[in-house]
Design an enzyme around this catalytic site. Structure first.
Site, PDB file in Angstrom:
ATOM      1  NE  ARG A 170      20.473 -21.923  70.217  1.00 16.75           N
ATOM      2  CZ  ARG A 170      21.131 -21.266  69.297  1.00 16.75           C
ATOM      3  NH1 ARG A 170      22.222 -20.577  69.631  1.00 16.75           N
ATOM      4  NH2 ARG A 170      20.736 -21.281  68.031  1.00 16.75           N
ATOM      5  CD  GLU A 207      18.505 -16.642  75.085  1.00 17.41           C
ATOM      6  OE1 GLU A 207      18.376 -16.457  73.851  1.00 17.41           O
ATOM      7  OE2 GLU A 207      19.493 -17.196  75.586  1.00 17.41           O
ATOM      8  CG  HIS A 267      20.869 -15.301  71.935  1.00 17.14           C
ATOM      9  ND1 HIS A 267      20.088 -16.419  72.083  1.00 17.14           N
ATOM     10  CD2 HIS A 267      21.757 -15.615  70.940  1.00 17.14           C
ATOM     11  CE1 HIS A 267      20.463 -17.355  71.233  1.00 17.14           C
ATOM     12  NE2 HIS A 267      21.480 -16.891  70.524  1.00 17.14           N
TER      13      HIS A 267
END
Length: 320
Positions: free
Chosen positions: A237, A265, A284
């Site tokens: 993450r 993000e 991602h």
């Protein structure tokens, strides 16, 4: 199974983000509705007993129906990490279980971790830019062979990453996890050993869940212990890394990075990380691949069968 006012049996209702007719082998003792994050709900949320959160919908969309799901018994994520859903746990009825998707993304995320590692070491972004400019630019680049790779977060995904590293003739693969143990491949070191292990690593791959303990784990001290020229790969993450500290190391030219996740993000267009030297960024995409859908269907088929038979569910993370 309960009964309505007429005495007829009422089947528990499951909301699924994949059309139920596209999932073979679902148990017949349940009722199904399709919802993939759209503005309109397929039924009254209060009727939902098993809620599978739409994949890649974002925390706001995924949590939106929860306040109305007063009869909810299971929340099934389609991600390995559930950090985005944990704040919604207080909204769940007592006894409701939140389950993650451990195993669903192991292969796909491990493939990307290896891809990012190889691409960054071998300078693939530079060669792509040279191709765009129609320039023939030969250069020597580091190989993965003979390198020491440190995997931080040696769970299912971390082990899958090592599976894919094995043929590449690494000098050594070092494993770190919250729970130290011994595996057939060797020891898994505790997180407390990181200060000792980091200076020897050529590549550091982050594959740990985001928790209070791992938030900004890769801070200035962590990055400062990495050797000159080392590569940081993050498929965990974004918030596992201190972005400001990483930017300082990248701009100095001391470290390289390959990031599938960032903090913040999505990464804003004006963010300096986009233009930092020595960084490769993907948006991602560790999970979204052709491996996702068949494995997601298998996971739902198994969990729903367990739910229908009142058997223990897999991958229960927390109970409300």
């Amino acid at each position: 199974m309960s009964a309505d006012h007429s005495g007829s049996a009422v089947r528990p209702l499951a909301w699924l983000p994949i059309p139920p007719e596209e999932i073979e082998g679902l148990p017949e003792g349940l009722e199904y509705a399709y919802w993939n994050g759209g503005p309109d709900y397929p039924t009254d949320p209060a009727r939902c007993a098993f809620y599978c959160v739409p994949y890649l919908s974002g925390p706001e969309v995924g949590a939106r129906p929860l306040p109305g799901m007063t009869g909810l018994r299971v929340v099934q994520a389609l991600t390995a990490g559930v950090d985005d859903l944990l704040p919604a746990v207080p909204l769940l009825p007592p006894g409701a279980r939140l389950c993650n998707a451990r195993g669903l993304h192991d292969a796909s995320t491990a493939e990307l971790a290896l891809t990012l590692t190889l691409a960054a070491l071998r300078g693939i972004p530079r060669f792509v830019r040279a191709q765009d400019a129609r320039e023939w630019r030969q250069e020597f680049r580091p190989a993965l062979a003979d390198k020491t790779v440190l995997i931080v977060g040696y769970g299912a995904i971390g082990a899958a990453i090592e599976d894919r590293l094995t043929p590449f003739e690494c000098a050594r693969v070092v494993r770190v996890a919250r729970s130290p143990r011994t595996t057939a491949r060797g020891p898994v070191h505790p997180v407390a050993d990181l200060p000792r292990l980091l200076p020897a690593a050529d590549v550091v791959i982050l594959a740990t869940p985001l928790t209070d303990d791992t938030r900004r784990l890769a801070d200035a001290a962590f990055l400062g212990r990495m050797k000159d020229g080392a590569l940081l790969v993050n498929v965990a993450r974004g918030a596992v890394v201190d972005t400001g500290a990483l930017l300082a190391e990248l701009e100095s030219g001391r470290l390289l990075a390959a990031l599938d996740v960032t903090d913040p993000e999505p990464l804003p267009a004006e963010h300096p990380l986009w233009k930092a030297p020595g960084v490769l960024i993907t948006p991602h995409v560790g999970g979204p691949s052709s491996a996702y859908l068949p494995r997601a269907k298998a996971l739902l088929r198994d969990q729903l069968s367990r739910f229908a038979l009142d058997e223990p569910l897999r991958n229960v993370v927390v109970v409300a």
